[in-house]
Design a protein around this motif. Structure first.
Motif, PDB file in Angstrom:
ATOM      1  N   SER A 108       0.848  -1.187   0.000  1.00 36.19           N
ATOM      2  CA  SER A 108       0.000   0.000   0.000  1.00 36.19           C
ATOM      3  C   SER A 108       0.888   1.243   0.000  1.00 36.19           C
ATOM      4  CB  SER A 108      -0.928   0.004   1.213  1.00 36.19           C
ATOM      5  OG  SER A 108      -0.180   0.058   2.406  1.00 36.19           O
ATOM      6  N   HIS A 164      -8.015   8.507   5.053  1.00 36.11           N
ATOM      7  CA  HIS A 164      -8.032   8.090   6.446  1.00 36.11           C
ATOM      8  C   HIS A 164      -8.574   9.257   7.243  1.00 36.11           C
ATOM      9  CE1 HIS A 164      -5.824   7.493  10.419  1.00 36.11           C
ATOM     10  NE2 HIS A 164      -6.803   6.632  10.387  1.00 36.11           N
ATOM     11  N   TYR A 216      -3.645   5.733   0.142  1.00 37.70           N
ATOM     12  CA  TYR A 216      -4.227   6.162   1.403  1.00 37.70           C
ATOM     13  C   TYR A 216      -3.791   7.591   1.694  1.00 37.70           C
ATOM     14  CZ  TYR A 216      -5.244   1.255   1.777  1.00 37.70           C
ATOM     15  OH  TYR A 216      -5.720  -0.003   1.518  1.00 37.70           O
ATOM     16  N   SER A 249      -8.304   6.399  -0.767  1.00 33.81           N
ATOM     17  CA  SER A 249      -8.774   5.854   0.507  1.00 33.81           C
ATOM     18  C   SER A 249      -8.382   6.831   1.610  1.00 33.81           C
ATOM     19  CB  SER A 249      -8.156   4.473   0.740  1.00 33.81           C
ATOM     20  OG  SER A 249      -8.672   3.909   1.918  1.00 33.81           O
ATOM     21  N   GLU A 309       0.891   5.384   1.151  1.00 32.33           N
ATOM     22  CA  GLU A 309       0.219   6.427   1.916  1.00 32.33           C
ATOM     23  C   GLU A 309       0.854   7.763   1.562  1.00 32.33           C
ATOM     24  OE1 GLU A 309      -1.126   6.183   6.250  1.00 32.33           O
ATOM     25  OE2 GLU A 309       0.730   7.338   6.365  1.00 32.33           O
TER      26      GLU A 309
END
Length: 87
Positions: free
Chosen positions: A17, A71, A42, A69, A19
């Motif tokens: 992933s 957060h 993210y 996505s 971020e």
């Protein structure tokens, strides 16, 4: 490097992933040549970032061809009036 090892590394990396933060507004455009389309990015809701900034970067991520996505840190949302526009 043998091909089996390279394939294992590629398989591992494919499930990784990524971020980013709201300060990385330019990064999604740069990453579209390095990461597969549709990959989840993210967006961190860091302490000095507003929910509106997270939402704005999520839109940038989507336009670059990735899946955004965000957060969202609930304790940083001060009111319903702040939450609704971001949603």
């Amino acid at each position: 490097m043998n091909t089996d090892f390279a394939a294992r590394i590629a398989g591992f990396a494919a499930t990784a992933s990524v971020e980013i933060t709201s300060g990385d507004r330019e990064l999604p455009a740069q990453l579209k040549w390095r990461l597969p389309a549709g990959m989840a990015l993210y967006i961190a809701h860091t302490p000095n970032t507003t929910l509106a900034e997270v939402a704005e970067v999520a839109c940038i991520v989507q336009r670059a061809g990735f899946t955004a996505s965000p957060h969202v840190v609930a304790r940083r949302i001060t009111s319903r009036a702040e939450l609704e526009p971001a949603l």
